[in-house]
Design an enzyme around this catalytic site. Structure first.
Site, PDB file in Angstrom:
ATOM      1  N   SER A 166       0.779  -1.240  -0.022  1.00  0.00           N
ATOM      2  CA  SER A 166      -0.161  -0.024  -0.033  1.00  0.00           C
ATOM      3  C   SER A 166       0.903   1.377  -0.076  1.00  0.00           C
ATOM      4  O   SER A 166       1.584   1.478  -0.935  1.00  0.00           O
ATOM      5  CB  SER A 166      -0.844  -0.243   1.126  1.00  0.00           C
ATOM      6  OG  SER A 166      -1.785   1.176   1.266  1.00  0.00           O
ATOM      7  N   HIS A 192      -2.332  -0.957  -3.609  1.00  0.00           N
ATOM      8  CA  HIS A 192      -3.487   0.003  -3.383  1.00  0.00           C
ATOM      9  C   HIS A 192      -3.560   1.110  -4.137  1.00  0.00           C
ATOM     10  O   HIS A 192      -2.746   2.027  -3.874  1.00  0.00           O
ATOM     11  CB  HIS A 192      -3.733   0.472  -1.836  1.00  0.00           C
ATOM     12  CG  HIS A 192      -3.986  -0.915  -0.832  1.00  0.00           C
ATOM     13  ND1 HIS A 192      -3.839  -0.900   0.245  1.00  0.00           N
ATOM     14  CD2 HIS A 192      -4.447  -2.035  -1.227  1.00  0.00           C
ATOM     15  CE1 HIS A 192      -4.236  -1.859   1.015  1.00  0.00           C
ATOM     16  NE2 HIS A 192      -4.649  -2.513  -0.145  1.00  0.00           N
ATOM     17  N   MET A 285      -0.094   1.088   5.234  1.00  0.00           N
ATOM     18  CA  MET A 285      -0.830   1.390   6.342  1.00  0.00           C
ATOM     19  C   MET A 285      -2.031   0.408   6.313  1.00  0.00           C
ATOM     20  O   MET A 285      -2.565   0.220   5.408  1.00  0.00           O
ATOM     21  CB  MET A 285      -1.061   2.885   6.353  1.00  0.00           C
ATOM     22  CG  MET A 285      -2.134   3.413   7.460  1.00  0.00           C
ATOM     23  SD  MET A 285      -0.724   3.553   8.617  1.00  0.00           S
ATOM     24  CE  MET A 285      -2.118   4.272   9.920  1.00  0.00           C
TER      25      MET A 285
END
Length: 352
Positions: A166, A192, A285
């Site tokens: 991510s 992501h 995260m």
């Protein structure tokens, strides 16, 4: 202490909208709003912001040049404000290479309403950026023959590699793939990233790597020497079709808060490949990927997590490590070689 935020954008409307969004957050303080790079430079020195939101397209000195100078002189977490165009996607990926930690897509039409819709996303990204370790990246070059994993004894199609990431992941994935040899096992990747950016990201990686890198296509066969990136907004699963592995794309519900989800991809690898797969969880995260990596480990897979020192943000890997999902914790620089060593030790197959 509140997160000190500096907004840099040549549009008075955007500066006003971002200022309003930041003011809504109890844990943030707007320390300035600069209309160009020259004013921004003075404000950086005066206010020492914790996070900067930066427009890519600015007059006089564009956002990329300002970012490059900033990251050399005073590394600071930066969230880019990028347009939803191919040119905007290319500039955004360059910004991430230069050290920006994340970006917010900005549609070209009805910007005021779009940013209002993205207000929580913007606040969340600023909060995440405040926890990141900014770092300046050197200009993009392919690795030399001495740094690549050049000696690799493998043939066949039964092995798979899954990579999830991510925040900070676009550069981390690049660093891993740059060292993969041309005959590496088929690799599936979930990063992501919104739709409109993943195709450009795949093209950028393909131009640098020894392996072929593409955006995954529904029902295509996964082949050695290739990497397949989950399209923005689509889950990527791996399924079996006879002796072959096939990419399956879906727009079903988010998992772990994301679509594409690393958990979805890892769990599919655990289900269809068993211990013939290797899982790699990189910087990011949140917790996406931890449960899926554990499922892979429980099936006998080798599983790797990026260590804290080399992570932009040690969220997803830490959750996985705390769950006991990692068989190894490595620096980003060591992961490619370790993965290939494990693949070799698993034994090369002959199925084609």
């Amino acid at each position: 202490m509140p997160i000190k935020v500096l907004v840099v954008d040549d549009s008075a409307l955007i500066r006003q909208l971002l200022a309003s969004i930041i003011d809504q957050a109890d844990d943030m303080l707007l320390v300035g709003a600069a209309q160009d790079a020259y004013v921004a430079k003075k404000m950086v020195l005066e206010h020492e912001p914790d996070v900067i939101t930066l427009d890519i397209e600015m007059p006089k000195v564009d956002g990329l040049r300002f970012l490059e100078v900033l990251m050399k002189a005073k590394p600071t977490p930066v969230v880019m404000i990028s347009t939803l165009t191919q040119q905007g996607a290319q500039a955004t990926l360059r910004a991430l290479e230069l050290g920006a930690v994340d970006f917010v897509p900005k549609p070209k039409l009805d910007i005021a309403q779009a940013l209002a819709n993205y207000s929580q996303l913007i606040i969340d990204k600023i909060r995440i950026a405040a926890q990141c370790k900014p770092r300046y990246s050197t200009p993009n070059t392919s690795p030399s023959a001495t740094t690549r994993t050049s000696t690799f004894h493998y043939s066949g199609t039964e092995k798979l590699i899954g990579i999830g990431a991510s925040t900070g992941g676009t550069e981390a994935i690049k660093e891993v793939l740059l060292q993969f040899p041309s005959n590496a096992p088929a690799t599936v990747i979930t990063q992501h990233m919104p739709s409109g950016f993943t195709a450009t990201y795949a093209q950028r990686l393909h131009s640098l790597c020894q392996i072929r890198v593409t955006e995954a296509v529904h029902n295509e066969r996964l082949l050695p020497g290739s990497a397949y990136i989950a399209p923005g907004g689509k889950h990527l699963r791996v399924v079996r079709s006879g002796a072959d592995y096939i990419a399956s794309l879906g727009d079903d519900e988010r998992e772990s808060g994301h679509r594409p989800s690393v958990d979805v991809m890892f769990k599919s690898l655990a289900d269809c490949a068993g211990d013939n797969a290797v899982g790699v969880l990189l910087t990011g995260m949140g917790k996406d990927g931890a449960a899926g990596l554990l499922a892979m480990k429980q099936q006998g897979c080798a599983t790797f997590c990026q260590d804290e020192a080399s992570s932009v943000i040690f969220g997803m890997p830490k959750v996985a490590i705390d769950m006991g999902a990692a068989t190894e914790v490595c620096s980003l620089q060591k992961i490619p070689q370790r993965v290939m060593k494990v693949i070799e030790a698993m034994g090369a197959g002959s199925r084609v």
